[in-house]
Design an enzyme around this catalytic site. Sequence first.
Site, PDB file in Angstrom:
ATOM      1  N   GLU A  27      10.938  -2.965  -2.628  1.00 48.63           N
ATOM      2  CA  GLU A  27      10.468  -4.290  -2.207  1.00 48.63           C
ATOM      3  C   GLU A  27      11.008  -5.350  -3.165  1.00 48.63           C
ATOM      4  OE1 GLU A  27       6.185  -4.691  -1.848  1.00 48.63           O
ATOM      5  OE2 GLU A  27       6.354  -6.772  -1.196  1.00 48.63           O
ATOM      6  N   ASN A  72       4.436  -6.913   1.200  1.00 47.91           N
ATOM      7  CA  ASN A  72       3.954  -8.279   1.402  1.00 47.91           C
ATOM      8  C   ASN A  72       5.115  -9.271   1.443  1.00 47.91           C
ATOM      9  OD1 ASN A  72       1.405  -7.193   1.307  1.00 47.91           O
ATOM     10  ND2 ASN A  72       0.991  -7.808  -0.796  1.00 47.91           N
ATOM     11  N   ASN A 172       4.195  -5.969   8.100  1.00 51.08           N
ATOM     12  CA  ASN A 172       3.556  -5.235   7.006  1.00 51.08           C
ATOM     13  C   ASN A 172       2.096  -5.645   6.860  1.00 51.08           C
ATOM     14  OD1 ASN A 172       3.619  -3.683   4.341  1.00 51.08           O
ATOM     15  ND2 ASN A 172       2.936  -5.705   3.653  1.00 51.08           N
ATOM     16  N   GLU A 173       1.219  -4.667   6.813  1.00 53.86           N
ATOM     17  CA  GLU A 173      -0.214  -4.885   6.507  1.00 53.86           C
ATOM     18  C   GLU A 173      -0.778  -6.134   7.191  1.00 53.86           C
ATOM     19  OE1 GLU A 173      -0.975  -4.672   2.260  1.00 53.86           O
ATOM     20  OE2 GLU A 173      -0.639  -2.514   2.275  1.00 53.86           O
ATOM     21  N   TYR A 244      -3.599   3.482  -1.871  1.00 54.51           N
ATOM     22  CA  TYR A 244      -3.421   3.467  -3.322  1.00 54.51           C
ATOM     23  C   TYR A 244      -4.707   3.983  -3.936  1.00 54.51           C
ATOM     24  CZ  TYR A 244       0.690   0.637  -2.412  1.00 54.51           C
ATOM     25  OH  TYR A 244       1.915   0.195  -1.964  1.00 54.51           O
ATOM     26  N   GLU A 292       3.223   3.563   2.636  1.00 55.47           N
ATOM     27  CA  GLU A 292       2.952   3.171   1.240  1.00 55.47           C
ATOM     28  C   GLU A 292       1.878   4.089   0.696  1.00 55.47           C
ATOM     29  OE1 GLU A 292       2.201  -0.946   0.189  1.00 55.47           O
ATOM     30  OE2 GLU A 292       3.542  -1.628   1.782  1.00 55.47           O
ATOM     31  N   GLN A 349       6.387   2.525  -5.518  1.00 53.31           N
ATOM     32  CA  GLN A 349       7.719   2.163  -5.045  1.00 53.31           C
ATOM     33  C   GLN A 349       8.734   3.009  -5.824  1.00 53.31           C
ATOM     34  OE1 GLN A 349       8.279  -2.115  -4.621  1.00 53.31           O
ATOM     35  NE2 GLN A 349       6.271  -2.368  -3.695  1.00 53.31           N
TER      36      GLN A 349
HETATM   37  O1  AHR Z   1       3.443  -1.956  -2.908  1.00 52.95           O
HETATM   38  C1  AHR Z   1       2.834  -3.138  -3.339  1.00 52.95           C
HETATM   39  C2  AHR Z   1       2.128  -3.874  -2.194  1.00 52.95           C
HETATM   40  O2  AHR Z   1       1.013  -3.140  -1.780  1.00 52.95           O
HETATM   41  C3  AHR Z   1       2.925  -4.069  -0.933  1.00 52.95           C
HETATM   42  O3  AHR Z   1       3.743  -5.184  -0.984  1.00 52.95           O
HETATM   43  C4  AHR Z   1       1.848  -4.272   0.091  1.00 52.95           C
HETATM   44  O4  AHR Z   1       2.249  -3.885   1.364  1.00 52.95           O
HETATM   45  C5  AHR Z   1       0.681  -3.483  -0.449  1.00 52.95           C
HETATM   46  O5  AHR Z   1      -0.483  -4.200  -0.428  1.00 52.95           O
END
Ligand code: AHR
Length: 498
Positions: A27, A72, A172-173, A244, A292, A349
Amino acid sequence: MEKTRIILDPTYQIGAVDPRIFGGFLEHIGRAVYEGVFDPNSAHADENGFRKDVLEALRQLRMTAMRYPGGNFASGYHWMDGIGPKQQRPTVRELAWQSIEPNQFGTDEFMKMASMMEWVPMITVNLGTGTPEDARNWVEYCNCPVGSRYADLRAKNGSKVPYQVKLWCLGNEMDSPWQLGHVPANLYAIYAQQAAKLMKDTDPSIETVACGTCSISLPTYMEWDRTVLEYIGSCADYVSLHRYVGNPKGNTADYLAVTNSIDQQIEEMDAVCRYVQARSKSKKRHYLCFDEWNVWYRNRSAEHTKGSGKFAPPLIEEHYNLEDALVVAGFLNSFIRHANVLKIANIAQIVNVIAPILTRSDDMLLQTIFYSFAMYSSRRGGIALLPSISGPAYDSPSYGRVNTIDTSAILGDGVLHVFLVNRNTSEIAEIEIDHCRGNIVSVKAAEILSGPGPDACNTFENPNAIRSLPLQTVKVSEGKASVVLPPLSAAAITFITA
Ligand code: AHR
């Protein structure tokens, strides 16, 4: 500790492991692109400005699908800013991470890197501030033969041959309140369907990923996904999951049990896909794209997520320890166990930003999670087997009862790959592996990742504290295997089978 017995019956097959589950994510955030993979001022730069040392390390991870350019970032990105002569590309104020984006790395640079690295390119279009038509134009730029406006532009920028980008994320999201252009599910479903239709009309061979719920704690979890999938139907092939995790309470055993919750998240999303398919009486089944995932909890505050209008500020640079590496192994076990429904996954990432690799000027550090990812991704080919496991277990306050040994297995051509994580924090584990109706002949290769304690990590001063080493404590006798693992360890073993 009581012994663990694992039975791996070759006829108990979950499904073929899609190599794309060993994907990554690049990213435009912090020092991921600039200073990470692209740094013309580095002593390690090649003629493209790509960091040779970083790419060489990434090559060892054998990543497959590479998601780009966000995240993002994608929700405010105008792809045409990043093509053409570099001195004419605009420098823009980037809102997702509050940074400065000079657009010196864009589609053509990414595609060159993807080709050098043998990555499967996976592009996220902007459905935050962009339009379905922008998305369709990007597909034409990447995939169409010369003879029309955007394809000709690509040729003018150096590549007459189309890039053949087969995987496209529809934003994305978009369910998240923090996303640029966030809208409710019914509106996103309309934009995504419009974009996907135009994109597939431009190149019918592409596959698309609809945004699913990005956090299981959002109130729209599952309802968002149902609404989007019911509306978008066959315009999407996959739905995305994000996750996450972390150990904010400092409870290692509890943290390592998070695999229960990852399994549950996958199964719940699959349940929505099946529900939508059944309700719509459709032949179309949406599959899962976990685009992700990683450990991320230490660097969540504004100082780590807002770039204060700077170029390549150090954002969300997590420093990983041994327990994080075991959790990464746990994610991959869960993905393998769900090979029948999960087709793509991207660790978030690849460099500097929540990543297996850190750079500091011209130096580079391989983090603990680098090794667990590599141990799995080098053993990718075959059919996931359904393991039957009996042995010690414990109750985790957050995630319920888990087996002390977390496992998954892949049956390849004449080989059996077995993955094991010993979640016990103080005791060695004895494990027996019975490949019933199959026959384990010998050990082809075996590695282990362990260390003196859950917090052990690599630093620029002591870079090799935690790394994978050959596993010596695996024996084969009478068609079965026995393994001894130290506390807090992950092992990957390839057996030769008859
Ligand atoms: O990976 C970091 C961020 O986490 C990404 O940009 C977003 O999609 C997520 O919230």
